[in-house]
Design a protein around this motif. Structure first.
Motif, PDB file in Angstrom:
ATOM      1  N   VAL A   1       0.831  -1.211   0.000  1.00  0.00           N
ATOM      2  CA  VAL A   1       0.000   0.000   0.000  1.00  0.00           C
ATOM      3  C   VAL A   1       0.862   1.257   0.000  1.00  0.00           C
ATOM      4  CG1 VAL A   1      -1.676   1.308   1.357  1.00  0.00           C
ATOM      5  CG2 VAL A   1      -1.927  -1.167   1.101  1.00  0.00           C
ATOM      6  N   ASN A   2       2.032   1.186   0.663  1.00  0.00           N
ATOM      7  CA  ASN A   2       2.858   2.393   0.766  1.00  0.00           C
ATOM      8  C   ASN A   2       3.594   2.721  -0.527  1.00  0.00           C
ATOM      9  OD1 ASN A   2       4.686   0.098   1.171  1.00  0.00           O
ATOM     10  ND2 ASN A   2       6.230   1.652   1.581  1.00  0.00           N
ATOM     11  N   PHE A   3       3.613   1.794  -1.512  1.00  0.00           N
ATOM     12  CA  PHE A   3       4.364   2.032  -2.733  1.00  0.00           C
ATOM     13  C   PHE A   3       3.575   2.965  -3.646  1.00  0.00           C
ATOM     14  CE2 PHE A   3       6.445   1.303  -6.737  1.00  0.00           C
ATOM     15  CZ  PHE A   3       7.756   1.034  -6.388  1.00  0.00           C
ATOM     16  N   PRO A   4       4.159   4.081  -4.083  1.00  0.00           N
ATOM     17  CA  PRO A   4       3.401   5.044  -4.900  1.00  0.00           C
ATOM     18  C   PRO A   4       3.056   4.472  -6.270  1.00  0.00           C
ATOM     19  CG  PRO A   4       5.727   5.637  -4.809  1.00  0.00           C
ATOM     20  CD  PRO A   4       5.546   4.509  -3.843  1.00  0.00           C
ATOM     21  N   PRO A   5       1.840   4.710  -6.778  1.00  0.00           N
ATOM     22  CA  PRO A   5       1.443   4.212  -8.106  1.00  0.00           C
ATOM     23  C   PRO A   5       2.064   5.059  -9.211  1.00  0.00           C
ATOM     24  CG  PRO A   5      -0.344   5.462  -7.124  1.00  0.00           C
ATOM     25  CD  PRO A   5       0.747   5.418  -6.096  1.00  0.00           C
ATOM     26  N   ILE A   6       3.346   4.814  -9.504  1.00  0.00           N
ATOM     27  CA  ILE A   6       4.064   5.670 -10.450  1.00  0.00           C
ATOM     28  C   ILE A   6       4.252   5.018 -11.810  1.00  0.00           C
ATOM     29  CG2 ILE A   6       5.307   6.920  -8.650  1.00  0.00           C
ATOM     30  CD1 ILE A   6       7.671   5.065  -9.101  1.00  0.00           C
ATOM     31  N   SER A   7       3.984   3.697 -11.923  1.00  0.00           N
ATOM     32  CA  SER A   7       4.224   3.014 -13.189  1.00  0.00           C
ATOM     33  C   SER A   7       2.997   3.092 -14.079  1.00  0.00           C
ATOM     34  CB  SER A   7       4.597   1.550 -12.933  1.00  0.00           C
ATOM     35  OG  SER A   7       4.708   0.851 -14.151  1.00  0.00           O
TER      36      SER A   7
END
Length: 697
Positions: free
Chosen positions: A569-575
């Motif tokens: 959840v903490n990983f930013p949706p950057i891809s």
């Protein structure tokens, strides 16, 4: 998340506070470089200690011989540190233990409060700040926090940095001028009645000592001939001086030395000791570093009658010391007081032979036994401090309170890693309980709970609050547990109790303190390479099994992205290929995105396919069904036909075009892809396949 950017559950984070701190350090480094000062690039990336180490140079590149450490405090804005009633200063709060630590450093330490928006800062030397606090309040050293008054004139512009250089030079005066050394200079006084009177006063000073002050209005010229002072303060400093103060005070000289102790117990060192004369008589003289207020006070008494007779005393001041400093002090005392030992004194301010001081120890054995016990304790605390550094630094007191020692023992057990025999007291609500039944062939039962000690989820040790984190329990004797559970439940139902308790004999491991790093750290590192996603099988490979995955999902640290695939959840949706990452992981990292999907990834067409196309080997069998919107093509791809887009594999442009032609893609779209690829040099025109028939997506 703590101010250093570490989240105990998810591992290292690049927090907003860390970004501000790093920007401040780099902006300050740029400013100092522009001023011609040399910034130690390896110290810009902070871990422990000061943020930046700097050597001061003249604008033209000449070395001044001065250096200092900078402790940088970055802020988006420093307006809140302005006080209307005191416009001349910034009022900046600091932890006393940090400030006192910087005061004791051999190298001068400057505290710089930096405004990243204005790209400027305000400075104060730690020793000067402590001296000012001593004058304002005698009891500030016993408090947790003190407020520094930083002059607003001490800004990091050209004039302010010149002032900082002078402050550092004054702090370093004891090293610049050796004890007993003459300081030659040329002074010309105005030929006026007042000037001649000052000249007479200066003559009396040379003859009888004392002190004299000459204001700049009487000085027509002043040239410093002392090389180290001239280099440190600069040529222009003496001409800008508003006055010259000359003084001669007996007993102020000191000798900076490095002290090495050697005995059958080993060797130990005090890297910087200032020895000053403190007492003298007809037959003896005594020197000591008691003025340093260091962890070790060394006192040497020399006999004028017997040059080989030296009495040495070592006193320790461990109260409110850093545990590492206290450990080094105790070790030195043990080595230096061992019978048959000697001290070696090396002068640091001039090239002279080392002075060897043999002496006889007269320390009672019970005192040495107490020192050995203290060393053993401190070495354990040093190990603890290394493990919990991200949560803070111990505020060590000596002797340590019994309660703190007991907490330290509990913390040692937790951070030691591995499994421990435990008894878990489970409280269960009767209205939610049911009889347990297991198969005799089933293995050990496991479950994960939030760790608690004395009903607290953290342990406070010497001022540092250390979270315990989740604990994974393994019940080895499952039949015994089931029998105890069912028996307690039946008794609670019969007596109409709302809850019942079961004691569970098990093995437990503190998941955040495993020797190779916490499970969540390993899971986070794995997911980071896959845009934040991972599979259940991958989680198991790093020790995160189904019970712990359930635990993390309940606490909203991970979420289910698709069948068998999870996302941190903490990983930013950057891809821009997150949906493809999920399919790729579901295929066991076998699928290579191709055809219409690869065409879009290579930006060779405006096509917007509603389905995902991927190529898999002809004999590949999926472990689980893939989503309905995934179209699989079966073919054997050579390594030269595969490239990567972000973190997912994709067919090369030339292979993609061939696949689209073979699949009957609209000729207009194929022609568009041809033109785009040729113009961008992605493939040569003579290798392109011809277009064929139209195939609707």
């Amino acid at each position: 998340m703590d101010p250093k950017g570490y989240n105990g559950s998810t591992g290292p984070q690049f927090s907003d506070a860390m970004r501000i701190s790093q920007r401040a350090v780099f902006q300050l480094a740029d400013r100092l470089t522009d001023a011609g000062w040399k910034v130690d690039s390896s110290s810009i990336y902070p871990d422990t200690g000061e943020d930046v180490r700097v050597e001061i140079f003249e604008t033209g590149g000449a070395c001044t011989g001065l250096s200092l450490d900078l402790q940088v405090k970055g802020h988006k804005s420093i307006e809140r540190f302005h006080v209307e009633s005191d416009p001349a200063h910034l009022h900046y709060p600091l932890d006393v233990k940090h400030l006192v630590g910087w005061e004791r450093k051999t190298r001068p330490v400057a505290i710089i409060v930096w405004d990243i928006r204005e790209r400027c800062g305000y400075w104060a030397l730690a020793r000067d700040a402590c001296e000012l606090l001593d004058k304002r309040s005698r009891g500030w050293r016993g408090q947790q926090e003190a407020t520094l008054l930083i002059p607003r004139a001490n800004i990091t512009d050209e004039e302010g940095l010149a002032r900082l250089r002078v402050a550092v030079a004054r702090d370093e005066l004891p090293k610049l001028v050796r004890p007993g050394e003459d300081v030659p200079f040329e002074l010309q006084v105005d030929d006026s009645p007042e000037g001649r009177a000052k000249l007479d006063e200066l003559t009396r000073f040379w003859e009888g000592g004392g002190a004299v002050t000459i204001e700049s209005r009487f000085i027509s010229d002043l040239v410093m001939r002392h090389d180290r002072l001239r280099a440190a303060f600069g040529e222009d400093y003496w001409k800008r001086s508003t006055e010259v103060q000359l003084f001669s005070v007996a007993g102020r000289e000191f000798a900076p030395v490095r002290v090495e102790a050697e005995s059958p117990a080993g060797t130990a060192r005090l890297p910087y000791v200032e020895l000053r004369p403190v007492r003298s008589g007809h037959r003896y003289r005594t020197i000591s570093n008691e003025h340093q207020r260091a962890a070790v006070t060394l006192t040497l008494t020399f006999s004028d009658e017997d040059a080989q007779r030296v009495e040495v005393s070592v006193e320790l001041a461990l109260h409110r010391r850093d545990v590492f400093e206290a450990t080094a002090a105790v070790r030195f005392a043990l080595v230096a007081t061992e019978p048959g030992g000697s001290l070696r004194l090396d002068r640091l301010d001039e090239k002279t032979d080392a002075f060897l001081v043999p002496f006889r120890a007269s320390v009672p054995e019970e005192e040495r036994a107490a020192l050995r016990r203290a060393r053993e304790l401190l070495e354990k605390l040093c190990w603890l401090q290394d493990r919990v550094r991200r949560h803070g630094n111990f505020d060590f007191t000596f002797p340590p309170p019994k309660q703190q020692l007991e907490r330290a023992r509990k913390l040692l057990r937790i951070v030691a890693g591995g499994e421990h025999e435990m008894v878990c007291n489970a409280t269960i609500r009767t209205d939610r309980a049911r009889a347990l039944a297991i198969d005799a062939t089933e293995g050990p039962m496991t479950f994960v709970v939030d760790g608690k000690i004395d009903n607290e989820d953290a342990i406070e040790v010497f001022g540092v609050r250390v979270p315990i984190g989740p604990v994974r329990f393994v019940i080895a004797d499952v039949p015994r547990f089931v029998e105890d559970h069912n028996s307690a439940m039946q008794h609670a139902l019969a007596s109409q109790q709302a809850t019942f308790q079961v004691k569970i004999q098990c093995r437990g491991s503190y998941l955040h303190w495993t020797p190779e790093g916490s499970v969540e750290d390993r899971l986070d590192a794995l997911a980071k390479e896959q845009s934040g996603y991972f599979t259940a099988d991958q989680a198991g490979s790093v020790g995160c099994f189904a019970d712990y995955l359930d635990y993390l999902e309940q606490r909203r640290k991970v979420q289910t992205a698709a069948e068998g695939v999870y996302r941190m959840v903490n990983f930013p949706p950057i891809s821009d290929v997150e949906d493809l990452v999920v399919v790729w992981l579901q295929s066991g990292k076998t699928a290579v995105f191709s055809h219409h999907t690869a065409l879009v990834l290579h930006e060779l067409s405006d096509i917007l396919p509603p389905r995902i196309h991927a190529t898999v080997p002809p004999d590949w069998t999926p472990a689980a069904s893939l989503p309905a919107h995934v179209v699989l093509h079966r073919a054997t791809l050579a390594e030269s036909e595969i490239t990567w887009h972000d973190v997912v594999p994709v067919t090369t442009p030339i292979r993609t075009l061939q696949d689209c032609v073979d699949a009957g893609l609209d000729p207009d779209l194929v022609d568009q892809a041809r033109r785009e690829g040729i113009e961008r040099g992605m493939f040569p025109a003579d290798e392109l396949p011809p277009s064929t028939t139209f195939a609707a997506e």
